[in-house]
Design an enzyme around this catalytic site. Structure first.
Site, mmCIF file in Angstrom:
data_model
loop_
_atom_site.group_PDB
_atom_site.id
_atom_site.type_symbol
_atom_site.label_atom_id
_atom_site.label_comp_id
_atom_site.label_asym_id
_atom_site.label_seq_id
_atom_site.Cartn_x
_atom_site.Cartn_y
_atom_site.Cartn_z
ATOM 1 N N CYS A 43 -7.078 20.896 -1.467
ATOM 2 C CA CYS A 43 -6.406 19.659 -1.055
ATOM 3 C C CYS A 43 -5.039 19.514 -1.717
ATOM 4 O O CYS A 43 -4.033 19.281 -1.058
ATOM 5 C CB CYS A 43 -7.294 18.463 -1.393
ATOM 6 S SG CYS A 43 -6.542 16.898 -0.998
ATOM 7 N N CYS A 48 -4.285 19.087 2.082
ATOM 8 C CA CYS A 48 -3.840 17.736 2.441
ATOM 9 C C CYS A 48 -2.465 17.355 1.897
ATOM 10 O O CYS A 48 -1.615 16.840 2.627
ATOM 11 C CB CYS A 48 -4.827 16.681 1.930
ATOM 12 S SG CYS A 48 -6.492 17.245 1.616
ATOM 13 N N LYS A 51 0.558 19.541 2.974
ATOM 14 C CA LYS A 51 0.624 19.348 4.434
ATOM 15 C C LYS A 51 1.301 18.023 4.771
ATOM 16 O O LYS A 51 2.210 17.953 5.581
ATOM 17 C CB LYS A 51 -0.808 19.406 4.973
ATOM 18 C CG LYS A 51 -0.989 19.282 6.448
ATOM 19 C CD LYS A 51 -1.287 17.903 6.960
ATOM 20 C CE LYS A 51 -2.407 17.138 6.388
ATOM 21 N NZ LYS A 51 -3.726 17.406 6.907
ATOM 22 N N TYR A 180 -7.564 20.662 13.778
ATOM 23 C CA TYR A 180 -6.510 19.778 13.262
ATOM 24 C C TYR A 180 -5.469 20.530 12.448
ATOM 25 O O TYR A 180 -4.283 20.182 12.471
ATOM 26 C CB TYR A 180 -7.111 18.587 12.495
ATOM 27 C CG TYR A 180 -7.562 18.868 11.078
ATOM 28 C CD1 TYR A 180 -6.722 18.635 10.005
ATOM 29 C CD2 TYR A 180 -8.841 19.359 10.812
ATOM 30 C CE1 TYR A 180 -7.139 18.882 8.706
ATOM 31 C CE2 TYR A 180 -9.258 19.602 9.522
ATOM 32 C CZ TYR A 180 -8.409 19.372 8.471
ATOM 33 O OH TYR A 180 -8.805 19.621 7.174
ATOM 34 N N GLU A 184 -1.631 20.215 13.435
ATOM 35 C CA GLU A 184 -0.687 19.631 12.471
ATOM 36 C C GLU A 184 0.454 20.602 12.168
ATOM 37 O O GLU A 184 1.625 20.207 12.132
ATOM 38 C CB GLU A 184 -1.427 19.275 11.179
ATOM 39 C CG GLU A 184 -2.357 18.083 11.361
ATOM 40 C CD GLU A 184 -3.219 17.767 10.146
ATOM 41 O OE1 GLU A 184 -3.742 16.650 10.074
ATOM 42 O OE2 GLU A 184 -3.384 18.640 9.266
ATOM 43 N N HIS A 439 0.920 -10.466 14.011
ATOM 44 C CA HIS A 439 1.965 -10.284 15.009
ATOM 45 C C HIS A 439 3.339 -10.226 14.356
ATOM 46 O O HIS A 439 3.584 -10.988 13.420
ATOM 47 C CB HIS A 439 1.907 -11.463 15.993
ATOM 48 C CG HIS A 439 2.875 -11.339 17.105
ATOM 49 N ND1 HIS A 439 2.723 -10.436 18.124
ATOM 50 C CD2 HIS A 439 4.039 -11.989 17.345
ATOM 51 C CE1 HIS A 439 3.741 -10.540 18.957
ATOM 52 N NE2 HIS A 439 4.551 -11.479 18.504
ATOM 53 N N GLU A 444 -2.419 -5.143 16.420
ATOM 54 C CA GLU A 444 -2.976 -6.387 16.985
ATOM 55 C C GLU A 444 -3.704 -6.114 18.303
ATOM 56 O O GLU A 444 -4.585 -6.871 18.709
ATOM 57 C CB GLU A 444 -1.900 -7.462 17.150
ATOM 58 C CG GLU A 444 -0.838 -7.185 18.174
ATOM 59 C CD GLU A 444 0.252 -8.273 18.161
ATOM 60 O OE1 GLU A 444 -0.060 -9.443 18.424
ATOM 61 O OE2 GLU A 444 1.416 -7.947 17.889
HETATM 62 C C1 LIG Z 1 -4.235 23.019 5.563
HETATM 63 C C2 LIG Z 1 -5.315 22.043 5.198
HETATM 64 C C3 LIG Z 1 -5.109 20.702 5.373
HETATM 65 C C4 LIG Z 1 -6.102 19.790 5.032
HETATM 66 N N1 LIG Z 1 -5.857 18.472 5.232
HETATM 67 C C5 LIG Z 1 -6.802 17.563 4.912
HETATM 68 C C6 LIG Z 1 -6.553 16.183 5.086
HETATM 69 O O1 LIG Z 1 -5.496 15.772 5.552
HETATM 70 N N2 LIG Z 1 -7.519 15.314 4.718
HETATM 71 C C7 LIG Z 1 -8.715 15.727 4.197
HETATM 72 O O2 LIG Z 1 -9.549 14.889 3.866
HETATM 73 N N3 LIG Z 1 -8.976 17.031 4.037
HETATM 74 C C8 LIG Z 1 -8.049 17.960 4.371
HETATM 75 N N4 LIG Z 1 -8.296 19.288 4.179
HETATM 76 C C9 LIG Z 1 -9.643 19.697 3.698
HETATM 77 C C10 LIG Z 1 -9.754 19.543 2.181
HETATM 78 O O3 LIG Z 1 -8.717 20.232 1.551
HETATM 79 C C11 LIG Z 1 -11.102 20.075 1.721
HETATM 80 O O4 LIG Z 1 -12.129 19.469 2.463
HETATM 81 C C12 LIG Z 1 -11.350 19.796 0.240
HETATM 82 O O5 LIG Z 1 -10.352 20.373 -0.548
HETATM 83 C C13 LIG Z 1 -12.722 20.337 -0.172
HETATM 84 O O6 LIG Z 1 -12.918 20.154 -1.547
HETATM 85 P P1 LIG Z 1 -13.885 21.110 -2.360
HETATM 86 O O7 LIG Z 1 -13.996 20.538 -3.721
HETATM 87 O O8 LIG Z 1 -15.110 21.366 -1.584
HETATM 88 O O9 LIG Z 1 -13.147 22.518 -2.423
HETATM 89 P P2 LIG Z 1 -11.674 22.937 -2.815
HETATM 90 O O10 LIG Z 1 -10.763 21.784 -2.915
HETATM 91 O O11 LIG Z 1 -11.320 24.026 -1.868
HETATM 92 O O12 LIG Z 1 -11.842 23.521 -4.271
HETATM 93 C C14 LIG Z 1 -12.570 24.678 -4.523
HETATM 94 C C15 LIG Z 1 -11.958 25.372 -5.738
HETATM 95 O O13 LIG Z 1 -12.860 26.356 -6.217
HETATM 96 C C16 LIG Z 1 -12.119 27.466 -6.676
HETATM 97 N N5 LIG Z 1 -13.033 28.604 -6.701
HETATM 98 C C17 LIG Z 1 -13.589 29.252 -5.650
HETATM 99 N N6 LIG Z 1 -14.456 30.186 -6.081
HETATM 100 C C18 LIG Z 1 -14.442 30.140 -7.457
HETATM 101 C C19 LIG Z 1 -15.136 30.846 -8.476
HETATM 102 N N7 LIG Z 1 -16.053 31.783 -8.174
HETATM 103 N N8 LIG Z 1 -14.867 30.549 -9.756
HETATM 104 C C20 LIG Z 1 -13.965 29.581 -10.078
HETATM 105 N N9 LIG Z 1 -13.280 28.879 -9.136
HETATM 106 C C21 LIG Z 1 -13.533 29.142 -7.841
HETATM 107 C C22 LIG Z 1 -10.984 27.574 -5.664
HETATM 108 O O14 LIG Z 1 -9.897 28.284 -6.215
HETATM 109 C C23 LIG Z 1 -10.672 26.107 -5.410
HETATM 110 O O15 LIG Z 1 -9.648 25.646 -6.266
HETATM 111 C C24 LIG Z 1 -7.330 20.239 4.485
HETATM 112 C C25 LIG Z 1 -7.548 21.603 4.299
HETATM 113 C C26 LIG Z 1 -6.556 22.500 4.656
HETATM 114 C C27 LIG Z 1 -6.797 23.973 4.454
#
Ligand SMILES: Cc1cc2nc3c(=O)[nH]c(=O)nc-3n(C[C@H](O)[C@H](O)[C@H](O)COP(=O)(O)OP(=O)(O)OC[C@H]3O[C@@H](n4cnc5c(N)ncnc54)[C@H](O)[C@@H]3O)c2cc1C
Length: 462
Positions: A43, A48, A51, A180, A184, A439, A444
């Protein structure tokens, strides 16, 4: 729990992992967290946040053009991609530091390392070449863009990760996908002056949204100059002698572009982490299988966020983290609630939506009232921009409960957040009607659509 190094060890420092680590540490638990890349996760670093910054950047040309109708003369504007990338980098680095500091401030210990499970209570930190033990383990490793190895020339393609940091802005781009992220980015690149083609195999972009919004966004994007080719996929990508790329599409058309971006879905980060060795059950799509409380089949191992492939959104990962802490550490079993999630697509114009689309509602309700209005937003009266806004309420005819609210137009995402409250509360159309309008606003319209535009009875529009 004495005997272990930590009460909780979190793998993955993204939206869900950081929240769980911080809140558990603030409860006085001994918490460790490992992140292999950058704190903040998808994110903050490549989702997010960057983006949305790029969406803002890409909107300026329209603002400059619209200003004329309001009496402004805007001198010839120019755009510098490298400045945008550098400023974005500065902002995400600031947020990254805050994320890390917040965990540490709450008493958690942060590691910069890839982590793997060795057994249900042992985690190997590859970057540190050491193992740690923990009573509870939370996997929050997120997801990554799905590759397309079957596509000849896939090695020339980029994904959303790379799109944020291109050395230079391409003159022409082809984006494959209809979700999306694809939509986007198509708007971002187009707004920044890139000749943009969106290629999607389905019949209409944004498959899970209300069809009215999908069609109207499609039309509006095409009117702006974005080429959208549905029912099409790329057959191969080839590099030309001049360094540009040729993409052969279904039907024999060849597009020549500087970049091809694939946005064809995302995969859970659940491989090469020792999950199989520990015996963690996976779903058919390669996600970690969890119960309603985000617990895996192994009692002390939990998983939240995108790696579980439930609803892939940041607020959902954060909510699942909060529920996990309630369940695992506060003796208050709390299942995340995935129903009626408000969401936005930061296309141009924007989509804001919550609840059931008309097509979904038809499958579940035999009598629907559809309230629908399209109009020119006030800001476009003087700007002269030929762009309309759409608002739609899907209402159960029997109970009058508002089942879905769908908006296409400026600030639709902001409105969806507020509409999420009455829809979550199960309010009725009568409650909307009793609410005084603000308004003059576009919103609205949501409380002034008194008569149904049409009804749908047993699937038939009447
Ligand atoms: C281009 C794009 C735009 C988006 N826009 C939106 C938006 O506008 N609104 C919205 O709500 N969501 C959006 N999302 C989705 C959102 O980013 C994800 O749903 C959210 O980040 C998920 O959180 P998470 O904690 O599951 O994983 P992540 O945020 O992906 O975090 C996982 C972390 O784990 C780390 N990791 C992975 N494997 C290991 C390991 N073995 N050891 C140590 N670290 C590890 C990774 O490096 C990463 O930093 C977007 C996603 C993308 C790709």
């Amino acid at each position: 729990m004495a005997g272990y190094d930590y009460d909780l060890f979190v793998i993955g420092g993204g939206s869900g992992g950081v929240r769980a680590a911080r809140v558990a540490a603030a409860l006085g638990k001994r918490v460790g967290i490992a992140e292999e890349y950058r704190y903040g996760g998808t994110c903050v670093i490549r989702g997010c946040v960057p983006k949305k910054l790029y969406v803002y950047a890409s909107q300026f040309p329209e603002h400059f053009a619209d200003a004329a109708g309001y009496g402004w003369t805007v001198p010839q504007a120019s755009f510098d991609w490298q400045t945008l990338v550098a400023n974005k980098d500065r902002e995400i680095s600031r947020l990254e530091a805050i994320y890390k500091k917040n965990v540490q401030g709450a008493g958690g210990e942060t590691f910069q390392s890839r982590a793997m499970l060795v057994d249900p209570h042992v985690v190997h930190l590859l970057g540190e070449d050491r193992t740690v033990t923990a009573d509870q383990i939370l996997i929050a490793t997120g997801g990554r863009p799905a590759p397309h190895p079957a596509l000849p020339g896939h090695e020339y393609c980029i994904f959303s990760n790379e799109a944020f940091d291109l050395q230079e802005l391409p003159k022409a781009i082809m984006i494959e996908g209809g979700g999306y992220i694809a939509v986007e980015f198509a708007n971002i690149f187009h707004g920044l002056g890139v000749d943009t083609t969106l290629v999607y195999r389905g019949k209409e972009i944004l498959s899970r949204f209300d069809m009215d919004l999908r069609r109207m966004l499609h039309e509006t994007m095409e009117k702006k100059g974005i080429r959208i080719l549905c029912h099409a996929v790329s057959e191969w990508i080839r590099k030309r002698p001049d360094g540009r790329l040729d993409a052969l599409l279904t039907g024999g058309k060849v597009l020549t572009v500087d970049q091809v971006m694939l946005a064809i879905g995302r995969l859970p980060n659940a491989e090469n982490m020792g999950l199989e060795g520990v015996g963690i059950e996976m779903t058919q799509t390669g996600a970690i299988n969890v119960d309603q409380y985000s617990r895996t089949n192994i009692d002390n191992i939990w998983a939240i966020g995108d790696v579980t492939n439930r609803v892939q959104l940041t607020p959902v990962a954060i909510h699942e983290a909060m529920c996990f802490v309630e369940t695992a550490f506060k003796g208050n079993p709390t299942a995340p609630d995935h129903d009626t999630i408000a969401t936005a697509v930061f296309s141009q114009p924007e989509i804001g939506t919550v609840g059931l689309s008309e097509d979904e509602a038809v499958k579940r309700f035999s009598d629907l009232e559809i309230y629908r209005a399209t109009f020119r937003p006030m800001r476009h009266t003087l700007s002269g921009r030929d762009e309309r806004m759409l608002m739609k309420l899907v209402v159960d005819g029997a109970s009058k409960k508002v089942l879905g609210a769908h908006i296409l137009g400026p600030d639709a995402g902001e409105m969806a957040q507020l509409l999420g409250i009455p829809l979550k509360a199960g309010l009725t159309k009568d409650d909307f009607d009793r609410t005084m309008a603000v308004h003059p606003t576009a919103a609205e319209e949501l409380v002034t659509m008194y008569k149904p535009t049409y009804r749908v009875k047993d699937g038939e529009r009447v």
